[in-house]
Scaffold this motif. Sequence first.
Motif, mmCIF file in Angstrom:
data_model
loop_
_atom_site.group_PDB
_atom_site.id
_atom_site.type_symbol
_atom_site.label_atom_id
_atom_site.label_comp_id
_atom_site.label_asym_id
_atom_site.label_seq_id
_atom_site.Cartn_x
_atom_site.Cartn_y
_atom_site.Cartn_z
ATOM 1 N N ASP A 19 0.886 -1.160 -0.100
ATOM 2 C CA ASP A 19 -0.085 0.119 -0.118
ATOM 3 C C ASP A 19 0.800 1.427 -0.089
ATOM 4 O OD1 ASP A 19 -2.432 -1.561 -0.099
ATOM 5 O OD2 ASP A 19 -2.400 -1.560 2.174
ATOM 6 N N ARG A 20 1.938 1.350 0.840
ATOM 7 C CA ARG A 20 2.813 2.579 0.791
ATOM 8 C C ARG A 20 3.561 2.680 -0.522
ATOM 9 N NH1 ARG A 20 3.766 0.356 6.300
ATOM 10 N NH2 ARG A 20 5.317 -1.007 5.534
ATOM 11 N N MET A 121 -7.343 -1.061 -1.031
ATOM 12 C CA MET A 121 -6.690 -0.235 -2.137
ATOM 13 C C MET A 121 -7.095 -0.950 -3.429
ATOM 14 S SD MET A 121 -4.675 2.164 -2.563
ATOM 15 C CE MET A 121 -3.460 2.620 -1.090
ATOM 16 N N GLU A 122 -7.334 -1.977 -3.620
ATOM 17 C CA GLU A 122 -7.628 -2.765 -4.952
ATOM 18 C C GLU A 122 -8.589 -2.226 -5.716
ATOM 19 O OE1 GLU A 122 -5.051 -5.564 -3.096
ATOM 20 O OE2 GLU A 122 -6.655 -4.435 -2.269
ATOM 21 N N ALA A 123 -9.782 -1.650 -5.045
ATOM 22 C CA ALA A 123 -10.939 -0.849 -5.764
ATOM 23 C C ALA A 123 -10.221 0.660 -6.198
ATOM 24 C CB ALA A 123 -12.007 -0.620 -4.574
ATOM 25 N N TRP A 124 -9.319 0.982 -5.734
ATOM 26 C CA TRP A 124 -8.717 2.056 -6.423
ATOM 27 C C TRP A 124 -8.031 1.697 -7.572
ATOM 28 C CZ3 TRP A 124 -5.891 6.162 -2.503
ATOM 29 C CH2 TRP A 124 -7.034 6.768 -1.788
ATOM 30 N N LEU A 125 -7.204 0.662 -7.521
ATOM 31 C CA LEU A 125 -6.579 0.058 -8.758
ATOM 32 C C LEU A 125 -7.513 -0.129 -9.790
ATOM 33 C CD1 LEU A 125 -4.299 -2.636 -7.216
ATOM 34 C CD2 LEU A 125 -3.603 -0.235 -7.782
ATOM 35 N N LEU A 153 -17.947 -1.808 -3.562
ATOM 36 C CA LEU A 153 -17.759 -3.245 -3.898
ATOM 37 C C LEU A 153 -17.239 -3.722 -2.680
ATOM 38 C CD1 LEU A 153 -17.280 -5.186 -6.249
ATOM 39 C CD2 LEU A 153 -15.056 -4.461 -6.677
ATOM 40 N N GLN A 154 -18.034 -4.885 -2.432
ATOM 41 C CA GLN A 154 -17.736 -5.326 -1.207
ATOM 42 C C GLN A 154 -16.342 -6.109 -0.874
ATOM 43 O OE1 GLN A 154 -19.660 -5.558 1.582
ATOM 44 N NE2 GLN A 154 -21.664 -4.648 0.765
ATOM 45 N N ASN A 155 -15.856 -6.845 -1.719
ATOM 46 C CA ASN A 155 -14.563 -7.667 -1.791
ATOM 47 C C ASN A 155 -13.768 -7.382 -2.821
ATOM 48 O OD1 ASN A 155 -15.034 -9.002 0.951
ATOM 49 N ND2 ASN A 155 -16.729 -9.875 -0.079
ATOM 50 N N PRO A 156 -13.176 -6.090 -3.356
ATOM 51 C CA PRO A 156 -12.271 -5.836 -4.366
ATOM 52 C C PRO A 156 -11.173 -6.934 -4.674
ATOM 53 C CG PRO A 156 -12.045 -4.005 -2.716
ATOM 54 C CD PRO A 156 -13.360 -4.977 -2.139
ATOM 55 N N LYS A 157 -10.489 -7.175 -3.693
ATOM 56 C CA LYS A 157 -9.179 -8.301 -3.766
ATOM 57 C C LYS A 157 -9.788 -9.424 -4.156
ATOM 58 C CE LYS A 157 -6.239 -7.775 -0.596
ATOM 59 N NZ LYS A 157 -6.690 -6.881 0.184
ATOM 60 N N ARG A 170 -2.387 -11.148 -6.882
ATOM 61 C CA ARG A 170 -1.841 -11.026 -5.622
ATOM 62 C C ARG A 170 -1.437 -9.652 -5.088
ATOM 63 N NH1 ARG A 170 3.730 -14.177 -6.902
ATOM 64 N NH2 ARG A 170 3.886 -12.360 -8.218
ATOM 65 N N GLU A 171 -1.495 -9.300 -3.938
ATOM 66 C CA GLU A 171 -1.485 -8.176 -3.245
ATOM 67 C C GLU A 171 -0.311 -7.297 -3.505
ATOM 68 O OE1 GLU A 171 -2.398 -6.187 1.145
ATOM 69 O OE2 GLU A 171 -3.001 -8.352 0.947
ATOM 70 N N SER A 172 0.962 -8.323 -3.804
ATOM 71 C CA SER A 172 2.183 -7.646 -4.057
ATOM 72 C C SER A 172 2.244 -7.236 -5.628
ATOM 73 C CB SER A 172 3.228 -9.016 -4.195
ATOM 74 O OG SER A 172 2.930 -9.832 -4.800
ATOM 75 N N ASP A 173 1.139 -7.416 -6.366
ATOM 76 C CA ASP A 173 1.152 -7.080 -7.832
ATOM 77 C C ASP A 173 0.536 -5.206 -7.647
ATOM 78 O OD1 ASP A 173 1.590 -9.254 -9.229
ATOM 79 O OD2 ASP A 173 -0.237 -10.122 -8.770
ATOM 80 N N SER A 174 -0.013 -5.130 -6.851
ATOM 81 C CA SER A 174 -0.791 -3.692 -6.497
ATOM 82 C C SER A 174 0.231 -2.489 -6.718
ATOM 83 C CB SER A 174 -1.227 -3.567 -5.175
ATOM 84 O OG SER A 174 -0.529 -3.544 -4.179
ATOM 85 N N PRO A 175 1.547 -2.523 -6.683
ATOM 86 C CA PRO A 175 2.496 -1.478 -6.756
ATOM 87 C C PRO A 175 2.540 -1.313 -8.290
ATOM 88 C CG PRO A 175 3.246 -2.463 -4.942
ATOM 89 C CD PRO A 175 2.181 -3.316 -5.387
#
Length: 210
Positions: A19-20, A121-125, A153-157, A170-175
């Motif tokens: 997230d950072r 944060m996935e909903a932002w992506l 959206l209830q569960n974006p991830k 995966r969460e690590s894909d977000s950056p």
Amino acid sequence: MQRRKAPSVIIVAGESDNDREVLRHLIRALHPGTCPKVEVIKDKIKLAAAIDQLSPRVETIRKNALARARDCRAELAGVVIHADLDQVADETYERVRDRVTSQLRKGLPCNSALALAAVEMEAWLMQFPDAFPKVRRGWAMRPEDCGKDLAILQNPKEHLRRHLGKPPYRESDSPRIMEEAVKLKHVSARPNGNNRSFRDFADELASWSK
């Protein structure tokens, strides 16, 4: 001889390394004017979940942000804090955002901006669908997801894991997704996607120039 002015730095605090890093890309894209250097502190302080005990947590962030700025030999220009709301944007979102924002402005000696992501944060992506296939060629957001209100959206991830394609998100894909969105020049205060919590953050960051 005139003393040389110290450089400025923006400090990012948030709930995870991913997230950072997403916020580092966002801040550089959205900051009004020339963006100072962006550094992070690893304060895993869940502000949204601590609405009744905000003051000591903000004080911890203040001390750590000032210490990080000193390490960088820079002046503290701003602090950006991420927190997942873990629920959709409704009346509770407004109450939490107003309370946390007020405490940040009261407790920090510089500009502040709150990235209170509804739900995650996935909903932002998901506001930047063209960025996903730039990271994985097998990824594509569904057309019906591109115009919806992503702040509810209830569960974006989990939604991305089910519907984005292979390999699973995966969460690590977000950056990398946010980095590609910036490269595409799709990141603005009003992207094509729709997420109120993102707009609130972008507007708060834009106010730093005023």
